[in-house]
Design an enzyme around this catalytic site. Structure first.
Site, short mmCIF file in Angstrom:
data_model
loop_
_atom_site.label_atom_id
_atom_site.label_comp_id
_atom_site.label_asym_id
_atom_site.label_seq_id
_atom_site.Cartn_x
_atom_site.Cartn_y
_atom_site.Cartn_z
N PHE A 1 -4.56 -7.35 -3.44
CA PHE A 1 -5.29 -6.35 -2.62
C PHE A 1 -4.36 -5.19 -2.29
CE2 PHE A 1 -8.00 -9.94 -2.06
CZ PHE A 1 -9.27 -9.41 -1.80
N HIS A 2 -4.81 -3.99 -2.58
CA HIS A 2 -4.01 -2.83 -2.17
C HIS A 2 -4.85 -1.57 -1.94
CE1 HIS A 2 -4.43 -1.80 -6.42
NE2 HIS A 2 -4.11 -0.56 -6.09
N ARG A 3 -6.18 -1.64 -2.15
CA ARG A 3 -6.99 -0.44 -1.97
C ARG A 3 -6.94 0.02 -0.52
NH1 ARG A 3 -7.25 1.59 -6.30
NH2 ARG A 3 -7.79 0.19 -7.97
N ARG B 1 2.08 -1.33 -0.51
CA ARG B 1 1.19 -0.70 0.48
C ARG B 1 0.67 -1.76 1.47
NH1 ARG B 1 -2.49 3.45 1.18
NH2 ARG B 1 -1.81 4.56 -0.66
#
Ligand code: UD1
Length: 375
Positions: free
Chosen positions: A216-218, A251
């Site tokens: 997950f990084h959005r 992120r």
């Protein structure tokens, strides 16, 4: 010889550039020049992909690093304009949808250099994603469009691109996967857990097919405190049913620290947070897993090739062929647990591999571009 600059900027670009560079290096028509913008810059996000995928060292590295979108884009444009003026290429080829893709296309187009976009025509129709803006900008001003699936061709035609400029030639990510899968499966998986004094080892701490992989990084999932907290609690709840391994994107890691959520993460014993992995380790981890739970773009395609159930936690995807034909399914946050239960009950989606996702796309691209007559 015609001079062609290939642009690589961020992690998902490197798997696409590797087979292309190898194919261009064999060409008798093109002289390839590799430019790294330095959008991703450290060993974990960049350096080791060059090593593992045997990508030649970039001829030029702009070393732009991280910054706001505007500053990063401006730095890339400033550096790349100088490169184009010095090198005077016949073509600039960009891949994907990152800031480097749009920035370099803009520079080249204004200098009158022919531009080629690989992975053209993908549309999520969600302009809150920076990648969608990059796709639209890049495709609005490119000269040639190489696509991975027919839906992308249709999108481009609807936007007024003439059919004879669109070439559907398959998927470069799958070239890299086909070339490296055997090697990946024999790469040792032994990684330290983030913030815990422990190593975990595939085959010892958890068995093949008996764990899930998270990525997950959005910004829409991880930049907002309440959505990140909600996700961590869902991953935690799932980890009681099946261990989960998460190679954490920088992120996401930064946000977990910023929001003070590390102790929440650590409270789940079967939630394994590890550093971002290299390509071979990552593909080993994914290919031996039971399912992937992700918000990434590329992993939707890789899992489709592997016939591995993939749950994409986004309201939309620019890669619908992975849903129509492949093993991908879009899920809202509220439906994650139910969908994972269904996979664990043996009702996952395994799907088929789309046309031309066969490991030979780079050859087809070079072959096609050699035949272009526009000078
Ligand atoms: C970028 C791309 C995205 C792609 C993703 C894959 C854009 C708009 N986004 O998002 O399409 O899916 O890469 O990784 O181009 N960082 C490091 N080391 C690095 C690179 C970044 O620690 O080598 C850190 C940065 O300091 C930053 C964070 O990671 O805080 C995010 O990097 P950034 O380049 O802003 O965007 P990504 O989220 O990686």
């Amino acid at each position: 010889m015609k001079k062609i600059i290939l642009v690589a900027g961020a992690r998902p670009n490197f798997m696409k550039i590797a087979p292309l560079m190898h194919a261009f290096e064999k060409s008798k028509v093109f002289e390839p020049i590799l430019v790294h913008t330095g959008q991703h810059y450290d060993v974990k996000m960049s350096g080791r992909f060059f090593e593992e995928l045997n990508i030649p060292q970039p001829h030029i590295n702009l070393e732009v690093g991280s910054a706001s979108h505007a500053v990063q884009t401006a730095r890339i444009m400033e550096g790349f304009e100088k490169v184009c003026e010095d090198e005077k290429p016949d073509y600039v080829l960009v891949v994907g949808d990152v800031n480097s893709t749009a920035a370099c296309t803009l520079v080249a187009a204004k200098l009158g250099i022919k531009t080629i976009h690989y992975e053209a025509g993908l549309r999520s129709r969600d302009r809150s994603m920076p990648e969608e803006i990059n796709r639209l900008v890049t495709d609005a001003i490119s000269d040639y469009f190489i696509t991975t699936s027919e839906d992308a061709d249709d999108n481009l035609k609807k936007e007024g691109i003439p059919s004879d400029r669109i070439y559907m030639l398959g998927n470069l990510m799958i070239d890299t996967l086909v070339a490296n899968l055997t090697k990946a499966k024999s790469t040792a998986l032994d990684f330290p857990l983030l913030n815990r004094k422990k190593h975990i080892l595939l085959g010892v701490d958890f068995m093949a097919q008996a764990y899930g992989v998270l990525t997950f990084h959005r910004p829409s999932n991880v930049d907002d405190i309440s959505s990140l907290e909600r996700l961590i609690k869902i991953w935690g709840a799932l980890s009681f049913k099946i261990p989960l391994v998460f190679p954490v994107h920088p992120r996401t890691y930064k946000n977990i620290q910023k929001f003070g959520m590390q102790s929440l993460v650590d409270s789940y014993e079967n939630l394994y947070f590890i550093d971002p992995l290299g390509y071979l380790e990552f593909m080993h981890l994914v290919s031996a897993s039971k399912f992937v739970l992700t918000d990434s773009g590329g992993i939707q395609e890789e899992s489709t090739y592997l016939h591995l159930p993939c749950l994409t936690v986004r309201p939309n995807t620019e890669r619908p062929v992975t849903i129509w034909e492949g093993s991908n399914k879009l899920v809202g946050v509220e439906a994650i647990e139910q969908e994972v239960d269904s996979i664990l009950a043996g009702k996952g989606k395994y799907g088929n591999v789309p046309a031309l996702w066969d490991g030979k796309t780079a050859e087809r691209i070079v072959d096609r571009l050699e035949k272009i007559e526009d000078n």
